[in-house]
Every structure is written in structure tokens, then in C-alpha cells.
Design an enzyme around this catalytic site. Structure first.
Site, PDB file in Angstrom:
ATOM      1  N   GLU A  83     -25.520   6.785  -4.169  1.00 39.72           N
ATOM      2  CA  GLU A  83     -25.721   5.372  -3.821  1.00 39.72           C
ATOM      3  C   GLU A  83     -24.605   4.470  -4.345  1.00 39.72           C
ATOM      4  O   GLU A  83     -24.842   3.340  -4.756  1.00 39.72           O
ATOM      5  CB  GLU A  83     -27.101   4.868  -4.272  1.00 39.72           C
ATOM      6  CG  GLU A  83     -28.232   5.397  -3.432  1.00 39.72           C
ATOM      7  CD  GLU A  83     -29.475   4.510  -3.448  1.00 39.72           C
ATOM      8  OE1 GLU A  83     -29.376   3.326  -3.789  1.00 39.72           O
ATOM      9  OE2 GLU A  83     -30.554   5.023  -3.102  1.00 39.72           O
TER      10      GLU A  83
ATOM     11  N   HIS B 128     -32.881   4.097 -11.225  1.00 38.32           N
ATOM     12  CA  HIS B 128     -33.123   5.497 -11.598  1.00 38.32           C
ATOM     13  C   HIS B 128     -32.607   5.728 -13.015  1.00 38.32           C
ATOM     14  O   HIS B 128     -31.692   5.033 -13.474  1.00 38.32           O
ATOM     15  CB  HIS B 128     -32.405   6.462 -10.649  1.00 38.32           C
ATOM     16  CG  HIS B 128     -32.992   6.532  -9.283  1.00 38.32           C
ATOM     17  ND1 HIS B 128     -33.475   7.700  -8.741  1.00 38.32           N
ATOM     18  CD2 HIS B 128     -33.178   5.583  -8.331  1.00 38.32           C
ATOM     19  CE1 HIS B 128     -33.918   7.474  -7.513  1.00 38.32           C
ATOM     20  NE2 HIS B 128     -33.747   6.184  -7.246  1.00 38.32           N
TER      21      HIS B 128
END
Length: 406
Positions: A49, A272
Site C-alpha cells: 500500500e 496495520h
């Protein structure tokens, strides 16, 4: 080689959640990630990402001294988001984009535009050939009614097949990424069962971090707490998997995750948690318990379960294709009817137009738009049907071979 000391490899894995204009504190977090990587001195950093090439270039500039070798994988409309930083030379790279990755009309999710893929890097460290894979699978937006589960199972199968067919010349296989699957999900069991990859969390000798190794935790300020209500401790969807081939064995000496915020900072690296693993690679003759062969009956059950999910997705795709095809035919019939009415009016074969010209033109435009959209979606779902049929057929052949050899 037997007298050589074991190779210690430190690996960093993180889904960076770096979406331009959307992710909170993106630039600050990218800078923080770069600072941490330069200070800690990992051997490999596997990132997901990183959607902006500008962010990648910023990291590359900052990390050149510590990580002289790096690669950014490009795919899809906005990119794969995958990049790797390495202390050791990258000998070769390859990208495989998954055949199924959500739906273009699900704009609120956006996975289709991301070009989800798996990237392969070939790296040679102290004479040992590493095949390093980094990937990011389709997200799970609703666990109870997961419309993307068949696509994610197909991605897991393609990932497993890709690793199986491209790792034959490797000494060590290493996979890191956001798999968007819980440890007990069919996709992760299929991936591990088919490739023989080992999970660093249950296999590590020493662990520090979030309970159960979770990588999405309520303590993270970027997490939507409501989405994690069914999982008070959080969920584990990010992994570092590995296995030794040829004459080498691999074990995980230690595994560390962040716990909501970056060490010594007030904000996290991402939504995350980061995973940091220390792997030990040594000749197989000196390793204990190096066998990692899959148990055939269990693998057959997993492939059967995955095949069932693929069939469910296939039936759904066929229904969607039928609905779009029917809608296209109806729109085409409406256009034919309007054309006939307009022609008869021009030729003087009928009474004056019963509808105002503006309404008639607007209806024609609407029918044309519906026809075009329905045709595009019909083609898209036809491709989806064929991909699901192909995967189901591959699994059928695998089951046939496994059952005949048992």
C-alpha cells in the site's frame, strides 16, 4: 558449507496504508517508516500500500545508504502498492497480476483499480538463492457476507501456484504481505498446504508484540473499533511465511510486532501493525525437523473446500452475467422501438409523436447508457465466469491426481 555459521536474516513487513489525499498523516508516517528502517538496519523490507510513486521515491532517497537496492512493482490503474528495499543485490524481478480482483463498479472499495498482484525478487545472500515474494490480496469488507471470498480464494490459489512454479531454482522461499485472511481461513490453509510454507508466528522461538500476533488491533488509533467488535484482541492478516528448499532449512528465531504505536512515538506506522522477523538459515543436514511435507488427506480436504467456494462464486457470476445480458437486450429493444416510432413519424405513417421531443431524446439517451453499461458488465462477468471455471478445473485436476496417488 557445513562449517559456515548460520545466516541471520532480519525481515520487516508492513502494510503502509499510504493512499494520497485519503490516509491520515500519510507524509508523517512515511517519514517515520523511513527513519525506522534506516535506524534498525533490516536485511529486507517488504511494503504494501505504497500507492504513490512519490512516496516510494522519498523512501528510496532516504534509505539509499542502508538499502542500496530496491524495486517498485507497477500494475493496475493506481499501482500495486508493492515495493521492496534490500541490503543485497536484486538479481531479477517479476510481477504477476491476479486474474480476479473485485468489481470496477464497487467504487467505495476500489480494489479493482489497485491491480492486486504478487511480486517476485531473486536475491543472492552469501551464496544462498532467495526467492522473495511480496503480495497484497483483496480485502475482506464483511466477514458474515463476504462477496469477495471466491476472488480471494482464487488469488490464494494463483499465489500458491505461482510460488510452486517459480521457486524450483531457489534455496529459500520467503513470502511477506497483507493476505487479508485469518489464520484458519480456507485461503491461507490452501496456500500453506499447497506450497509447504511455514508461518513465522506459531513457529517462532521468541515472540513479542500483540496478543495472538494480531496485526489489526483496537489500540491502533487509525482502526475503526466497530469493525473489530467481534474480535476484541484484533485479527492477524499480515504474514511472513517461509520454507527451505534444496539443502537448506529455515527457522524463525524471533518475531516482533508493533503494538498500536511506533516505538517511542505517539502515532502508529499505519493502521496495520508492522511485523519484524529474524530468520535463521543453515544447511539442512544441521537442522532438526526440517521436513515440511503436507499431509495428503488434509490437503485434499482443503482443496475441496476451496473448490466449493469457487463454485459459489461461479454461480453468482453466472447470475450477474445473465442479469446484465437481459438488461442489455431490454435496452436494445427499447431503442429499436424508439427508432421505429421516430421513423414512422418522419415518414408520415403514424400520428404525431405522443411524447415531447425532449422526453423522447432523454429516454433514448437513458436506454443507450443502460445498453452500454450492461454490455460492459456482461463482458466483465463473462471474463469472471471463465476465470472461475478455469480455477475450478485446475482444482479438479489436482484432486484427481492426489486421490489417484493416495
Amino acid at each position: 558449507m557445513d562449517t559456515d555459521p548460520p545466516l541471520q536474516l532480519r525481515v520487516f513487513n508492513l502494510n503502509c496504508w499510504a493512499i494520497r489525499y485519503l490516509s491520515k498523516l500519510r507524509q508523517e508516517r512515511i517519514g517515520l517508516i523511513g527513519d525506522t528502517l534506516s535506524q534498525e538496519g533490516f536485511d529486507l523490507a517488504l511494503l504494501q500500500e505504497v500507492w504513490s510513486e512519490r512516496d516510494y521515491c522519498e523512501l528510496k532517497q532516504k534509505l539509499t545508504a542502508c538499502y542500496p537496492y530496491s524495486h517498485y512493482f507497477k500494475s493496475g490503474v493506481i499501482g500495486s502498492g508493492l515495493c521492496v528495499f534490500s541490503r543485497y543485490p536484486i538479481l531479477d524481478t517479476f510481477l504477476y497480476q491476479y486474474s480476479l480482483n473485485g468489481y470496477p463498479y464497487m467504487l467505495q472499495h476500489g480494489d479493482w483499480f489497485c491491480g492486486k498482484a504478487v511480486g517476485l525478487l531473486v536475491i543472492k545472500i552469501c551464496g544462498i538463492i532467495f526467492h522473495v515474494y511480496v503480495t497484497h490480496l483483496h480485502a475482506e469488507y464483511c466477514r458474515d457476507k463476504d462477496a469477495y471470498l471466491p476472488h480471494r480464494v482464487v488469488q490464494a490459489w494463483e499465489l500458491a501456484q505461482f510460488i510452486q512454479h517459480t521457486s524450483k531454482g531457489a534455496d529459500v522461499v520467503l513470502l511477506g504481505g497483507d493476505l487479508n485472511m485469518h489464520p484458519g481461513d480456507v485461503g491461507i490453509r490452501l496456500l500453506r498446504g499447497w506450497t509447504g510454507l511455514r508461518d513465522s508466528f506459531p513457529d517462532t522461538e521468541r515472540f513479542e508484540g500483540c496478543e495472538d500476533g494480531c496485526t489489526l488491533v483496537p489500540a491502533n488509533c487509525f482502526i475503526n473499533k466497530e469493525e473489530l467488535q467481534p474480535f476484541p484482541l484484533g485479527i492477524r492478516i499480515d504474514y511472513i511465511l517461509y520454507k527451505g528448499l534444496s539443502h537448506f532449512a529455515v527457522r524463525c528465531d524471533s518475531l516482533v510486532t508493533t503494538t498500536g504505536t511506533a516505538p517511542g512515538k505517539s502515532i502508529p506506522y499505519s493502521d496495520h501493525e508492522a511485523i519484524m522477523a529474524t530468520l535463521c538459515v543453515k544447511p539442512r543436514e544441521a537442522a532438526k525437523g526440517s521436513s515440511s511435507s503436507a499431509i495428503e488427506p488434509e490437503l485434499v480436504d482443503v482443496v475441496n473446500e476451496a473448490r466449493t467456494e469457487v463454485r459459489v462464486g461461479l454461480h453468482t457470476a453466472e447470475r450477474q452475467r445473465y442479469s446484465n445480458g437481459r438488461m442489455a437486450i431490454l435496452a436494445l429493444l427499447l431503442l429499436f422501438l424508439q427508432a421505429a416510432m421516430g421513423l414512422s413519424s418522419l415518414m408520415g405513417w403514424d400520428s404525431p409523436q405522443p411524447f415531447p421531443k425532449f422526453s423522447f431524446s432523454l429516454l433514448s439517451l437513458l436506454a443507450t447508457v443502460v445498453l452500454l453499461l450492461s454490455m460492459v458488465l456482461y463482458v466483465f462477468h463473462t471474463i469472471e465466469v471463465k476465470m472461475l471455471q478455469g480455477t475450478e478445473e485446475q482444482m479438479r485436476l489436482v484432486l484427481q491426481d492426489k486421490l489417484s496417488s493416495m
